[in-house]
Design a protein around this motif. Structure first.
Motif, PDB file in Angstrom:
ATOM      1  N   LEU A 206       0.868  -1.176   0.000  1.00  0.00           N
ATOM      2  CA  LEU A 206       0.000   0.000   0.000  1.00  0.00           C
ATOM      3  C   LEU A 206       0.901   1.221   0.000  1.00  0.00           C
ATOM      4  O   LEU A 206       1.684   1.430   0.936  1.00  0.00           O
ATOM      5  CB  LEU A 206      -0.909  -0.003   1.231  1.00  0.00           C
ATOM      6  CG  LEU A 206      -1.902  -1.184   1.292  1.00  0.00           C
ATOM      7  CD1 LEU A 206      -2.585  -1.238   2.653  1.00  0.00           C
ATOM      8  CD2 LEU A 206      -2.942  -1.071   0.176  1.00  0.00           C
ATOM      9  N   ILE A 207       0.814   2.004  -1.062  1.00  0.00           N
ATOM     10  CA  ILE A 207       1.739   3.114  -1.262  1.00  0.00           C
ATOM     11  C   ILE A 207       0.971   4.321  -1.787  1.00  0.00           C
ATOM     12  O   ILE A 207       0.051   4.178  -2.593  1.00  0.00           O
ATOM     13  CB  ILE A 207       2.874   2.698  -2.232  1.00  0.00           C
ATOM     14  CG1 ILE A 207       3.920   3.801  -2.378  1.00  0.00           C
ATOM     15  CG2 ILE A 207       2.326   2.285  -3.587  1.00  0.00           C
ATOM     16  CD1 ILE A 207       5.192   3.335  -3.101  1.00  0.00           C
ATOM     17  N   ASP A 208       1.351   5.501  -1.305  1.00  0.00           N
ATOM     18  CA  ASP A 208       0.677   6.709  -1.783  1.00  0.00           C
ATOM     19  C   ASP A 208       1.678   7.653  -2.432  1.00  0.00           C
ATOM     20  O   ASP A 208       2.884   7.542  -2.254  1.00  0.00           O
ATOM     21  CB  ASP A 208      -0.085   7.412  -0.654  1.00  0.00           C
ATOM     22  CG  ASP A 208       0.824   7.958   0.452  1.00  0.00           C
ATOM     23  OD1 ASP A 208       2.038   7.670   0.435  1.00  0.00           O
ATOM     24  OD2 ASP A 208       0.310   8.664   1.334  1.00  0.00           O
ATOM     25  N   SER A 209       1.147   8.564  -3.234  1.00  0.00           N
ATOM     26  CA  SER A 209       1.967   9.586  -3.867  1.00  0.00           C
ATOM     27  C   SER A 209       1.062  10.725  -4.319  1.00  0.00           C
ATOM     28  O   SER A 209      -0.154  10.679  -4.143  1.00  0.00           O
ATOM     29  CB  SER A 209       2.765   9.025  -5.044  1.00  0.00           C
ATOM     30  OG  SER A 209       3.787   9.938  -5.424  1.00  0.00           O
ATOM     31  N   THR A 210       1.674  11.729  -4.925  1.00  0.00           N
ATOM     32  CA  THR A 210       0.966  12.901  -5.411  1.00  0.00           C
ATOM     33  C   THR A 210       1.476  13.243  -6.800  1.00  0.00           C
ATOM     34  O   THR A 210       2.684  13.255  -7.043  1.00  0.00           O
ATOM     35  CB  THR A 210       1.198  14.110  -4.478  1.00  0.00           C
ATOM     36  OG1 THR A 210       0.780  13.762  -3.157  1.00  0.00           O
ATOM     37  CG2 THR A 210       0.418  15.325  -4.951  1.00  0.00           C
ATOM     38  N   ASP A 211       0.550  13.496  -7.701  1.00  0.00           N
ATOM     39  CA  ASP A 211       0.919  13.995  -9.017  1.00  0.00           C
ATOM     40  C   ASP A 211       1.110  15.507  -8.878  1.00  0.00           C
ATOM     41  O   ASP A 211       0.142  16.242  -8.665  1.00  0.00           O
ATOM     42  CB  ASP A 211      -0.194  13.685 -10.024  1.00  0.00           C
ATOM     43  CG  ASP A 211       0.180  14.091 -11.445  1.00  0.00           C
ATOM     44  OD1 ASP A 211       1.192  14.796 -11.618  1.00  0.00           O
ATOM     45  OD2 ASP A 211      -0.555  13.726 -12.377  1.00  0.00           O
ATOM     46  N   ILE A 212       2.347  15.969  -8.966  1.00  0.00           N
ATOM     47  CA  ILE A 212       2.641  17.374  -8.681  1.00  0.00           C
ATOM     48  C   ILE A 212       2.597  18.247  -9.937  1.00  0.00           C
ATOM     49  O   ILE A 212       3.102  19.374  -9.928  1.00  0.00           O
ATOM     50  CB  ILE A 212       4.002  17.531  -7.976  1.00  0.00           C
ATOM     51  CG1 ILE A 212       5.153  17.035  -8.867  1.00  0.00           C
ATOM     52  CG2 ILE A 212       3.995  16.821  -6.628  1.00  0.00           C
ATOM     53  CD1 ILE A 212       6.524  17.420  -8.330  1.00  0.00           C
ATOM     54  N   LEU A 213       1.966  17.783 -10.977  1.00  0.00           N
ATOM     55  CA  LEU A 213       1.841  18.583 -12.194  1.00  0.00           C
ATOM     56  C   LEU A 213       1.195  19.941 -11.899  1.00  0.00           C
ATOM     57  O   LEU A 213       1.500  20.943 -12.544  1.00  0.00           O
ATOM     58  CB  LEU A 213       1.018  17.819 -13.223  1.00  0.00           C
ATOM     59  CG  LEU A 213       1.107  18.278 -14.678  1.00  0.00           C
ATOM     60  CD1 LEU A 213       2.541  18.185 -15.200  1.00  0.00           C
ATOM     61  CD2 LEU A 213       0.170  17.452 -15.557  1.00  0.00           C
ATOM     62  N   TYR A 214       0.318  19.976 -10.921  1.00  0.00           N
ATOM     63  CA  TYR A 214      -0.382  21.211 -10.563  1.00  0.00           C
ATOM     64  C   TYR A 214       0.568  22.309 -10.083  1.00  0.00           C
ATOM     65  O   TYR A 214       0.206  23.497 -10.063  1.00  0.00           O
ATOM     66  CB  TYR A 214      -1.429  20.931  -9.479  1.00  0.00           C
ATOM     67  CG  TYR A 214      -0.864  20.674  -8.108  1.00  0.00           C
ATOM     68  CD1 TYR A 214      -0.661  21.712  -7.198  1.00  0.00           C
ATOM     69  CD2 TYR A 214      -0.489  19.393  -7.706  1.00  0.00           C
ATOM     70  CE1 TYR A 214      -0.119  21.484  -5.934  1.00  0.00           C
ATOM     71  CE2 TYR A 214       0.056  19.151  -6.456  1.00  0.00           C
ATOM     72  CZ  TYR A 214       0.234  20.199  -5.582  1.00  0.00           C
ATOM     73  OH  TYR A 214       0.783  19.967  -4.342  1.00  0.00           O
ATOM     74  N   MET A 215       1.780  21.959  -9.711  1.00  0.00           N
ATOM     75  CA  MET A 215       2.726  22.939  -9.172  1.00  0.00           C
ATOM     76  C   MET A 215       3.435  23.740 -10.261  1.00  0.00           C
ATOM     77  O   MET A 215       4.137  24.714  -9.959  1.00  0.00           O
ATOM     78  CB  MET A 215       3.760  22.246  -8.282  1.00  0.00           C
ATOM     79  CG  MET A 215       3.178  21.594  -7.045  1.00  0.00           C
ATOM     80  SD  MET A 215       4.424  20.817  -5.977  1.00  0.00           S
ATOM     81  CE  MET A 215       5.304  22.267  -5.350  1.00  0.00           C
TER      82      MET A 215
END
Length: 234
Positions: A153-162
């Motif tokens: 179980l792993i999480d992340s964030t798509d930081i394209l919004y930055m």
């Protein structure tokens, strides 16, 4: 490594004049990280963390355990067998002082103490991969730590919004490398760690890498630009 994160955790636990951590990346300015955030209980965790802890089962490895909040919930509230793993010596000592039965100070690539039904990598868990070039190494190591019917179980964030956009909605992305590969720096009490490589992954990129390394993958939950994924052996 100066273990500044560990020092902050140690100071907070011992009430020894703790200060907030400061973090910055190659695409963002200084940001405050209150140390007390690392000691939050289940009700204070975000939805992705809560979902991961609800899905965790069996023998569990909590990679990047920090102050041990995820481990403590699983150990004390769900009565599960959990190993807390972190590279920070002071963080691991605090884990033990907080009552965690099995806390280990070691890099996950060097850890080989059994296999697990659930492996957790939370709080932007893909960051530990460092770069796209290292994903295969880490995923194969994770595979070796997993029981045949186990789950990651792993999480992340798509930081394209930055990244900035032009008038037509186009996004200005660096020409070199993957946009989620960042330099990450921690500051504490006027000291600074050397920059480390930290990797934020969009789901499709993680999916491609997981499948190339023999995993099936599903997106369990999405929360704005962040997500929780579940990997299992094919």
């Amino acid at each position: 490594m100066k273990d500044l994160m560990g020092k902050a955790i140690w100071d907070y636990y011992h009430n020894d004049n703790p200060e907030d951590l400061q973090t910055e990346t190659s695409i963002s300015e200084l940001d405050e990280l209150p140390v007390e955030y690392l000691f939050r209980d289940f009700e204070e965790m975000n939805d992705l963390e809560q979902k991961a802890l609800e899905l965790a089962h069996g023998k569990i490895l909590d990679i990047g355990a920090g102050a041990g909040s995820h481990t403590l919930y699983l150990q004390n509230e769900r009565n599960l067998d959990v190993v807390a793993l972190d590279i920070s010596p002071k963080s691991v000592e605090v884990c033990k002082l907080r009552g965690i039965k099995n806390a280990v100070c070691k890099n996950m690539l060097d850890f080989a103490e059994g296999t697990f039904d659930t492996v957790l990598l939370l709080m932007n868990g893909t960051g530990i991969f460092g770069s796209l070039a290292e994903i295969d190494t880490y995923l194969q190591k994770l595979r070796s730590l997993l029981n045949d019917n186990g789950q990651i179980l792993i999480d992340s964030t798509d930081i394209l919004y930055m990244f900035d956009r032009d008038e037509d909605g186009g996004i200005y992305i660096p020409a070199e490398g993957y946009y989620g590969e960042l330099d990450y720096v921690v500051h504490y009490k006027e000291e600074s760690e050397e920059p480390i490589k930290w990797l934020y992954l969009d789901f499709q990129t993680l999916k491609n890498a997981a499948e190339n390394n023999g995993f099936a993958i599903e997106k369990v939950m999405q929360d704005e630009d962040a997500y929780l994924a579940r990997l299992t052996k094919k």
